[in-house]
Scaffold this motif. Structure first.
Motif, PDB file in Angstrom:
ATOM      1  N   THR A  17       0.822  -1.205   0.000  1.00 30.86           N
ATOM      2  CA  THR A  17       0.000   0.000   0.000  1.00 30.86           C
ATOM      3  C   THR A  17       0.857   1.257   0.000  1.00 30.86           C
ATOM      4  O   THR A  17       0.348   2.340  -0.221  1.00 30.86           O
ATOM      5  N   TYR A  18       2.109   1.120   0.272  1.00 31.46           N
ATOM      6  CA  TYR A  18       2.963   2.294   0.351  1.00 31.46           C
ATOM      7  C   TYR A  18       3.447   2.808  -0.995  1.00 31.46           C
ATOM      8  O   TYR A  18       4.127   3.801  -1.069  1.00 31.46           O
ATOM      9  N   LEU A  20       2.726   4.521  -4.316  1.00 37.61           N
ATOM     10  CA  LEU A  20       1.789   5.243  -5.169  1.00 37.61           C
ATOM     11  C   LEU A  20       2.121   4.935  -6.621  1.00 37.61           C
ATOM     12  O   LEU A  20       3.283   4.940  -7.022  1.00 37.61           O
ATOM     13  N   LEU A  64      -2.313  13.265   0.511  1.00 41.02           N
ATOM     14  CA  LEU A  64      -1.845  12.286   1.501  1.00 41.02           C
ATOM     15  C   LEU A  64      -1.963  12.781   2.940  1.00 41.02           C
ATOM     16  O   LEU A  64      -1.901  12.000   3.884  1.00 41.02           O
ATOM     17  N   SER A 118      -3.487   6.798  -6.237  1.00 45.77           N
ATOM     18  CA  SER A 118      -3.813   5.372  -6.143  1.00 45.77           C
ATOM     19  C   SER A 118      -2.549   4.542  -6.055  1.00 45.77           C
ATOM     20  O   SER A 118      -1.495   4.932  -6.548  1.00 45.77           O
ATOM     21  N   THR A 119      -2.691   3.405  -5.400  1.00 43.95           N
ATOM     22  CA  THR A 119      -1.536   2.540  -5.179  1.00 43.95           C
ATOM     23  C   THR A 119      -1.522   1.407  -6.188  1.00 43.95           C
ATOM     24  O   THR A 119      -2.475   1.209  -6.946  1.00 43.95           O
ATOM     25  N   LEU A 123      -5.772   0.708  -4.193  1.00 44.29           N
ATOM     26  CA  LEU A 123      -6.348   1.601  -3.176  1.00 44.29           C
ATOM     27  C   LEU A 123      -6.242   3.038  -3.652  1.00 44.29           C
ATOM     28  O   LEU A 123      -5.273   3.410  -4.313  1.00 44.29           O
ATOM     29  N   THR A 124      -7.248   3.833  -3.301  1.00 46.02           N
ATOM     30  CA  THR A 124      -7.252   5.222  -3.743  1.00 46.02           C
ATOM     31  C   THR A 124      -7.565   6.147  -2.581  1.00 46.02           C
ATOM     32  O   THR A 124      -8.393   5.820  -1.731  1.00 46.02           O
ATOM     33  N   GLN A 125      -6.886   7.259  -2.546  1.00 44.12           N
ATOM     34  CA  GLN A 125      -7.230   8.310  -1.583  1.00 44.12           C
ATOM     35  C   GLN A 125      -7.475   9.588  -2.385  1.00 44.12           C
ATOM     36  O   GLN A 125      -6.725   9.892  -3.310  1.00 44.12           O
ATOM     37  N   ASN A 163      -9.153   5.544   1.832  1.00 42.44           N
ATOM     38  CA  ASN A 163      -8.127   4.688   2.423  1.00 42.44           C
ATOM     39  C   ASN A 163      -7.034   5.548   3.056  1.00 42.44           C
ATOM     40  O   ASN A 163      -6.760   6.655   2.610  1.00 42.44           O
ATOM     41  N   GLN A 164      -6.401   4.999   4.073  1.00 40.08           N
ATOM     42  CA  GLN A 164      -5.306   5.707   4.718  1.00 40.08           C
ATOM     43  C   GLN A 164      -4.009   5.369   3.983  1.00 40.08           C
ATOM     44  O   GLN A 164      -3.459   4.286   4.141  1.00 40.08           O
ATOM     45  N   LEU A 165      -3.571   6.272   3.159  1.00 39.54           N
ATOM     46  CA  LEU A 165      -2.327   6.047   2.419  1.00 39.54           C
ATOM     47  C   LEU A 165      -1.156   6.604   3.237  1.00 39.54           C
ATOM     48  O   LEU A 165      -1.355   7.257   4.258  1.00 39.54           O
TER      49      LEU A 165
END
Lengths: 349, 195
Positions: A17-18, A20, A64, A118-119, A123-125, A163-165
């Protein structure tokens, strides 16, 4: 055995998840509607003056940064700090009129700012900035957005299901706060990273045998032992050295998983760029940190590429921003094309 | 910006000589260092800021016909199509706008085969030193089994007859040994003017 597998799964999930992979920006500063990707572990951002390089760092920072995160700030990492993170903004000036409203494209608050990150796992923030007062909840399609904070008269909205990025750390092009640097350094000492930090800094200045945070007056400062009768405050070792100490400290002891560095080559002689990048990339890989750094320097680009390349694979992409007919257009340049550019002596900035 | 890619530094020197002769001052000439690099170089062109900032108004590539002018043109056409997504239909004819794009095949007068050295030799074919060189190769052909000598070998033999002892086409171009007004250079000069 089962516990080990579970722990490993959690570790893997955290790691993926880290990273991007893509940033989308709409109506932010000079960005009309831009998608930038694929991103890599190291992302160098180049382009002419006023092509949007620092704006891109600001966009990543805004998406972020969580204004509703109550944890104590490790570094300056609140959205309200933005005016002075990458730029020098007078505290006397009207921030709303002279900074926040300028985040809107053409300073037109009717244009809704949308930034999404997005990762590689999908996952997207996202964040929206609007000058119109939102209800506490806004329904958009099937998703609900929530008013999470304000920047002057600008309202921040985030999706409820965001999501918590990874959280970012910022290194602007202007000198950092020496007291904050001492606090950051002490965290490195606390996490037993002092020797490693000293070794990294010795590659920049071989005279350095030790670094200490000492309090001889009201506030602590960082001193270096370079073989003189007295230890010397590190500000005397130059801006480049101080910035690197700052960056390495964050890498070794910080919580940030994304470093946003403006004009990374500032104060650094071209002969040390390769070792600087070697150190940065090794630490970024080991600690699973992603770097976004702006540069005007071809030497920086090629030094970073050399340090990031191994067996024909590279951890680095170069992102160039061009202003074409008033619009910012990104070009993502991968390692094989960087090699061609270097071979044929092409200008890429 | 008008950008012209040529095969090597020798080609660049010849093109520069022709540009001086033809009073063409706005061409940026770059070698792609051998036809083996053509596809890789053209494919990477879109990353250059001159292309992304739309500063390139005209773009052209030179390539030797070698033994098969048609095959060389196909190679050029494929490289341009892959790199720039533009299809050129025939040699020397520009297509598209911003940038206009064309390819030119360097060949003997028949257009079917040849290379830069052939053009250069043709440009001096009315001179005594050329005739001496030709007689030398005729003699070699009669007295050895070799019937066809490479144009590069012939050019080097011709260059050996010049004051400066060097075999490179680029040196011949730079030293003014080549008569730019020769009709042998006519088609390429016209093409350069059209870029």
């Amino acid at each position: 055995m089962q516990a080990a597998t579970k722990a490993e799964n959690i570790r893997l999930r955290l790691e993926v998840t880290y990273m991007l992979k893509q940033i989308e920006i709409k109506n932010f500063r000079s960005f009309s509607d831009v998608t930038i990707g694929p991103l890599k572990k190291i992302n160098l951002i180049t382009g002419l003056n006023n092509s949007g390089k620092t704006g891109l760092l600001e966009a990543i920072f805004l998406v972020l940064t969580r204004e509703d995160d109550q944890r104590r700030a490790v570094r300056k990492n609140r959205a309200t700090d933005l005016p002075n993170l990458f730029r020098v903004f007078s505290p006397e000036a009207d921030a709303n009129e002279n900074f926040w409203l300028w985040l809107f494209r053409d300073k037109d608050p009717e244009k809704l700012i949308e930034i999404s990150a997005s990762t590689d796992t999908g996952l997207t923030q996202s964040v929206w900035l609007t000058a119109k007062h939102p209800n506490q909840f806004v329904q958009v399609g099937s998703g609900a957005w929530r008013h999470t904070g304000s920047l002057g008269s600008v309202f921040i909205l985030r999706p409820n299901t965001s999501n918590q990025l990874p959280r970012p750390a910022v290194f602007g092009s202007h000198p950092s706060d020496p007291v904050q640097d001492a606090i950051d350094f002490n965290r490195v000492v606390l996490k037993r990273g002092k020797k490693k930090l000293e070794k990294l800094l010795q590659q920049i200045d071989p005279r350095v045998t030790a670094i200490e945070a000492l309090q001889t007056g009201q506030r602590p400062l960082i001193y270096a032992d370079i073989g003189l009768p007295e230890m010397i405050p590190i500000s005397h070792l130059g801006e480049g050295f101080c910035r690197l100490l700052d960056i390495y400290s964050e890498l070794l002891a910080g919580e940030a998983k994304v470093l946003l560095i403006d004009e990374i080559e500032n104060g650094l002689h071209h002969t040390v760029l390769r070792v600087v990048w070697k150190g940065l990339i090794a630490a970024a890989k080991e600690l699973n940190v992603q770097i976004f750094a702006t540069t005007h320097s071809a030497e920086t680009i090629f030094a970073a590429d050399q340090a990031a390349s191994k067996n024909g694979e590279s951890e680095l992409n170069l992102v160039r921003l061009d202003r074409v007919n008033g619009e910012i257009k990104p070009t993502v340049i991968e390692q094989k094309d960087l090699a061609t550019a270097k071979e044929f002596n092409w200008e890429l900035r | 910006m008008k950008l012209l890619l040529c095969e090597g530094n020798d080609d660049k020197a010849v093109v520069e000589g022709l540009c001086r002769h033809g009073e063409i001052s706005d061409l940026v000439i770059e070698p792609y260092c051998g036809r083996g690099n053509l596809e890789r170089v053209v494919k990477a062109l879109p990353i250059r800021p001159e292309f992304t900032r739309k500063e390139v108004t005209s773009f052209a590539i030179l390539i030797d016909a070698e033994e098969d002018g048609e095959a060389s043109f196909q190679k050029l056409r494929n490289a341009i199509q892959q790199g720039l997504d533009i299809v050129i239909e025939q040699p020397g004819v520009f297509v598209g706008t911003a940038p206009r794009v064309a390819g030119f095949i360097i060949s003997e007068a028949d257009g079917k085969k040849g290379m830069l050295e052939d053009l250069c030799l043709e440009s001096v074919s009315d001179r005594a030193d050329y005739k001496c060189m030709q007689e030398y190769f005729d003699c070699l052909s009669k007295k050895t089994a070799t019937k066809n000598y490479h144009p590069k070998a012939k050019f080097k033999a011709w260059m050996a007859s010049q004051t400066e002892y060097d075999f490179r086409v680029g040196l011949a171009a730079g030293k003014g040994y080549l008569p730019w007004e020769s009709k042998a250079f006519g088609p390429i000069l016209e093409f350069l003017k059209s870029v």
